[in-house]
Scaffold this active site. Structure first.
Site, PDB file in Angstrom:
ATOM      1  CD  GLU A 128     -29.779  -5.822 -22.536  1.00 59.79           C
ATOM      2  OE1 GLU A 128     -29.594  -5.168 -21.507  1.00 59.79           O
ATOM      3  OE2 GLU A 128     -30.857  -5.811 -23.154  1.00 59.79           O
ATOM      4  CB  SER A 129     -26.203  -8.490 -29.195  1.00 57.23           C
ATOM      5  OG  SER A 129     -26.652  -7.358 -29.895  1.00 57.23           O
TER       6      SER A 129
END
Length: 146
Positions: A85-86
């Site tokens: 995830e970002s």
């Protein structure tokens, strides 16, 4: 620049091991030769969650100024970094500390645990807070930082 003591406090919950800036590039041609030149930088943190040491735990990128990044770049940046995830942090719309948008390399998701926790700790330490309230598409998430 980190406030004094930020890194030591952050390592109690997550390990912050890198500051970066993703730079867009523009290809330009000069006399038949193409050159890349930096255009825009997007600052981000790499945060390791569920660990007390760098390069362990569950990593994520936290882009600290999501509002400065064009909409069409958000997914592309998450794909380029390749983390699970970002997170892109946006200014609050109401009384919350910040608004979050979370992307995997493939799609935007409404909520994920470790990105919210890692971002909460990073924001709390950077802003000198002992609690944060983060807005996600899934709803508000209040968190106390100790």
């Amino acid at each position: 620049m980190l406030p004094p003591g930020m890194l030591e406090r952050l390592e109690l919950v997550v390990a912050l091991w890198s500051f970066g800036s993703f730079h867009e590039r523009q290809t330009i041609g000069v006399a038949g030769t193409q050159y890349d030149r930096p255009m825009t930088g997007y600052p981000y943190l790499i945060v390791d969650v569920f660990t007390d040491r760098p390069l362990a735990g569950n990593q994520l990128a936290v882009f600290t100024d999501g509002a400065a990044i064009p909409e069409h770049r958000l997914q592309a940046l998450a794909l380029e970094l390749g983390f699970s995830e970002s997170v892109f942090v946006f200014p609050p719309a109401g009384g919350e500390t910040a608004r979050l948008r979370i992307f995997t390399p493939a799609t935007e998701i409404p909520f994920a645990g470790h990105p919210v926790l890692g971002t909460a700790v990073a924001l709390a330490i950077a802003q000198g807070l002992d609690a944060v309230e983060l807005a996600t598409p899934q709803g508000l998430v209040p968190l106390a930082i100790s």
